[in-house]
Design an enzyme around this catalytic site. Structure first.
Site, mmCIF file in Angstrom:
data_model
loop_
_atom_site.group_PDB
_atom_site.id
_atom_site.type_symbol
_atom_site.label_atom_id
_atom_site.label_comp_id
_atom_site.label_asym_id
_atom_site.label_seq_id
_atom_site.Cartn_x
_atom_site.Cartn_y
_atom_site.Cartn_z
ATOM 1 N N ARG A 76 0.858 -1.185 0.000
ATOM 2 C CA ARG A 76 0.000 0.000 0.000
ATOM 3 C C ARG A 76 0.897 1.240 0.000
ATOM 4 O O ARG A 76 1.704 1.415 0.911
ATOM 5 C CB ARG A 76 -0.901 0.004 1.239
ATOM 6 C CG ARG A 76 -1.743 1.243 1.332
ATOM 7 C CD ARG A 76 -2.716 1.303 2.510
ATOM 8 N NE ARG A 76 -3.247 2.648 2.518
ATOM 9 C CZ ARG A 76 -3.358 3.428 3.583
ATOM 10 N NH1 ARG A 76 -3.039 2.971 4.770
ATOM 11 N NH2 ARG A 76 -3.815 4.656 3.469
ATOM 12 N N HIS A 120 -2.810 10.986 0.735
ATOM 13 C CA HIS A 120 -2.318 10.762 2.094
ATOM 14 C C HIS A 120 -1.754 12.096 2.591
ATOM 15 O O HIS A 120 -0.559 12.238 2.828
ATOM 16 C CB HIS A 120 -1.282 9.635 2.114
ATOM 17 C CG HIS A 120 -1.118 8.973 3.449
ATOM 18 N ND1 HIS A 120 -1.304 7.619 3.655
ATOM 19 C CD2 HIS A 120 -0.784 9.481 4.656
ATOM 20 C CE1 HIS A 120 -1.081 7.328 4.929
ATOM 21 N NE2 HIS A 120 -0.756 8.447 5.553
ATOM 22 N N GLU A 166 -7.523 8.615 6.205
ATOM 23 C CA GLU A 166 -7.804 9.126 7.548
ATOM 24 C C GLU A 166 -8.314 10.556 7.606
ATOM 25 O O GLU A 166 -7.624 11.458 8.106
ATOM 26 C CB GLU A 166 -6.551 9.016 8.418
ATOM 27 C CG GLU A 166 -5.995 7.631 8.501
ATOM 28 C CD GLU A 166 -4.857 7.515 9.517
ATOM 29 O OE1 GLU A 166 -4.381 8.550 10.004
ATOM 30 O OE2 GLU A 166 -4.470 6.385 9.823
ATOM 31 N N ASN A 293 -7.628 1.643 9.755
ATOM 32 C CA ASN A 293 -6.300 1.882 10.330
ATOM 33 C C ASN A 293 -6.455 1.896 11.844
ATOM 34 O O ASN A 293 -7.220 2.703 12.383
ATOM 35 C CB ASN A 293 -5.741 3.239 9.881
ATOM 36 C CG ASN A 293 -5.453 3.291 8.390
ATOM 37 O OD1 ASN A 293 -5.599 2.297 7.675
ATOM 38 N ND2 ASN A 293 -5.034 4.447 7.914
ATOM 39 N N TYR A 295 -4.488 1.721 15.760
ATOM 40 C CA TYR A 295 -3.269 1.775 16.580
ATOM 41 C C TYR A 295 -3.532 1.609 18.069
ATOM 42 O O TYR A 295 -2.768 0.981 18.776
ATOM 43 C CB TYR A 295 -2.537 3.111 16.352
ATOM 44 C CG TYR A 295 -1.953 3.199 14.963
ATOM 45 C CD1 TYR A 295 -0.686 2.705 14.698
ATOM 46 C CD2 TYR A 295 -2.690 3.726 13.901
ATOM 47 C CE1 TYR A 295 -0.145 2.749 13.415
ATOM 48 C CE2 TYR A 295 -2.162 3.770 12.616
ATOM 49 C CZ TYR A 295 -0.893 3.280 12.382
ATOM 50 O OH TYR A 295 -0.375 3.304 11.111
ATOM 51 N N GLU A 353 -3.722 -0.300 8.041
ATOM 52 C CA GLU A 353 -2.544 0.113 8.840
ATOM 53 C C GLU A 353 -2.678 -0.448 10.239
ATOM 54 O O GLU A 353 -3.761 -0.385 10.837
ATOM 55 C CB GLU A 353 -2.447 1.643 8.993
ATOM 56 C CG GLU A 353 -1.964 2.384 7.796
ATOM 57 C CD GLU A 353 -1.871 3.884 8.037
ATOM 58 O OE1 GLU A 353 -1.622 4.317 9.177
ATOM 59 O OE2 GLU A 353 -2.067 4.621 7.053
HETATM 60 C C1 GCO Z 1 -1.517 7.896 10.339
HETATM 61 C C2 GCO Z 1 -0.972 7.801 8.978
HETATM 62 C C3 GCO Z 1 0.437 7.327 8.932
HETATM 63 C C4 GCO Z 1 1.210 7.434 10.206
HETATM 64 C C5 GCO Z 1 0.956 6.251 11.103
HETATM 65 C C6 GCO Z 1 1.673 6.339 12.417
HETATM 66 O O1 GCO Z 1 -2.222 7.005 10.779
HETATM 67 O O2 GCO Z 1 -1.276 8.871 11.033
HETATM 68 O O3 GCO Z 1 -1.754 7.090 8.113
HETATM 69 O O4 GCO Z 1 0.940 8.141 7.946
HETATM 70 O O5 GCO Z 1 2.560 7.518 9.968
HETATM 71 O O6 GCO Z 1 -0.390 6.178 11.389
HETATM 72 O O7 GCO Z 1 1.284 7.465 13.124
#
Ligand code: GCO
Length: 465
Positions: A76, A120, A166, A293, A295, A353
């Site tokens: 990607r 992006h 995002e 995505n 985290y 992600e």
């Molecule tokens: C985001 C973006 C990425 C970042 C990753 C880590 O989620 O902010 O898609 O470009 O680098 O997430 O923060």
């Protein structure tokens, strides 16, 4: 035992143009809002910029070779609008577009599926300067025009598309906190930008579906945290529900049903612009798949007067945190995927992600034994497989990131890569996590009787598969 992931599962890694490409002034590329932001003193740690980044622009053949070594089935990456149309509109810069043409060819030759993001975060600065960028009601049309140019050139080989990466982060960083380009701190404008981003998504999807190559699958990348209540009171649970609706639902709902969540409409009132009837029509059903995505997750409580949504995040000092200060909450991935599948049924899901920054220490040879990253990825893949077992139609997973790269305003200080990049020499070294991920992919394939990369079929709205 039934394999945790099905045959044809897409195993990938992700990057974004400004974070890896470098070659900022080459072959006719114009500055984007991120060039301007990074070159403004005080905006990024140590004044870091994407001028050179990982030099992926020149080193992509080596990077594709590394992907092949890892056994990736998909890559990607994002296209830089400033390379393709330096002024933001016609004329097309054929050298800039040609770069992506070569990259896609190289991936196809290696049997790696290109998974392309159109935006992006790197808007051509000319559009920001002349018309206020995403605040301008016409920008969505300009975006669709640019998208069309890319569909036309790459659409014969690319089957998976993402319009916007995002929208939540663009609004939060770009307009609420000013930590990201364009560095504005005015929430009211943030809702306008978010609105136009979703209109841009809708118009680009319509353009794709009408284009001669429009037979693949298109969506946008939705980032969200899940939210858990810190108390088991009804008010606490309601606050957590609002937190998820106001995060994932803010952009997911318009793309699924053409309207913002009712709880947002009720609490934000006129701060949220209205979609026109035409926009609603185009937005509805504009995700062929869910691209998520993920985290971290939040722990929240009801807090009277804490903004229109009235909830507050409560720190979790006892949990492990990554270098970016995000709590490690793998179950949040499972719970978010279940929530999304319930709210937006019938859509196949790709995790586009997932990853973590940790303070890697490298030996003199650049070797990195990043066990913390392996633990993070393992726990999240486990959560993803539990989501599948719970009914989520999960079809792919992309680690963030292929390479250490420019982590926006954190500069090069936060490393997310499966592959280390030495920012002095630009030398690449596969980390322990990269070797571990390669094993995961190999094992998953062998459990599925050796299905090879590149055989996955694109999906549209859950119809195929
Ligand atoms: C985001 C973006 C990425 C970042 C990753 C880590 O989620 O902010 O898609 O470009 O680098 O997430 O923060």
């Amino acid at each position: 035992m039934k394999p945790a992931f099905p045959s044809g599962f897409l195993w990938g890694a992700a990057t974004a143009a400004y974070q890896v490409e470098g070659a900022a002034a080459e072959d006719g590329r114009s500055p984007s809002i991120w060039d301007v932001f990074c070159h403004t003193p005080g905006n990024t740690l140590c004044g870091d910029t994407g001028d050179t980044a990982c030099d992926h622009y020149h080193r992509f053949p080596e990077d594709v070779e590394l992907m092949r070594t890892l056994g990736l089935g998909a890559y990607r990456f994002s296209v830089s609008w400033s390379r393709v149309m330096p002024s933001g509109t016609e004329p097309i810069n054929s050298a800039g577009l040609g770069f992506y043409d070569k990259l896609v060819d190289c991936l196809c030759e290696a049997g790696i599926e290109p998974f392309v993001t159109l935006y992006h975060w790197d808007l051509p600065n000319a559009l920001q300067a002349s018309s206020g960028g995403w605040l301008h009601a016409d920008l969505p049309r300009r975006f669709a025009d640019y998208a069309n140019v890319v569909f036309d050139r790459l659409g014969d080989r690319v089957r998976f598309w993402l319009t916007i990466n995002e929208p939540w982060c663009i609004v939060d960083g770009g307009y609420f906190t000013a930590q990201h380009a364009p560095g504005i701190e005015d929430p009211a404008l943030g809702y306008v930008a978010g609105h136009n981003l979703m209109r841009g998504h809708a118009y680009a999807v319509a353009a794709y579906r009408a284009s001669r190559h429009g037979t693949g699958a298109i969506s946008f990348a939705l980032n969200s945290n899940f939210a858990y209540p810190v108390s088991d009171s009804a008010a606490g649970q309601a606050a957590a529900d609002r937190a998820v609706e106001g995060f994932a639902g803010w952009f997911g709902d318009p793309a699924y049903r053409g309207e913002y969540p009712s709880v947002m409409r009720a609490r934000l009132g006129n701060l949220l612009p209205e979609f026109s009837e035409e926009d609603r029509e185009l937005l509805r059903g504009s995700m062929d798949y869910l691209a998520v995505n993920y985290y971290t997750s939040d722990f929240v409580r009801h807090a009277v007067g804490a903004g229109p949504m009235e909830y507050e995040r409560i720190p979790q000092p006892d949990r492990l945190h990554t270098e970016t200060g995000w709590a490690v909450v793998p179950d949040g991935l499972r719970d978010l995927l279940l929530w999304l599948t319930k709210r937006y049924p019938e859509l196949p899901v790709y995790i586009t992600e997932n990853g973590a920054a940790f303070a890697d220490t490298a030996t003199d040879d650049g070797e990195v034994d990043d066990q913390a990253r392996i633990a993070y990825l393992r726990a999240h893949l486990d959560a993803a497989s539990r989501a599948r077992a719970g009914g989520v139609d999960l079809r792919g997973y992309f680690a963030w990131s292929l390479l250490d790269n420019l982590e926006w305003s954190h500069g090069f200080s936060k490393r997310f890569g499966l592959i280390r990049c030495d920012f002095e020499t630009l030398e690449r070294t596969i980390k322990a996590s990269g070797h571990w991920y390669a094993d995961v992919i190999r094992n998953a394939r062998s459990q599925n009787h050796g299905i090879e990369a590149g055989t996955e079929q694109p999906v549209r709205g859950g119809v195929s598969g």
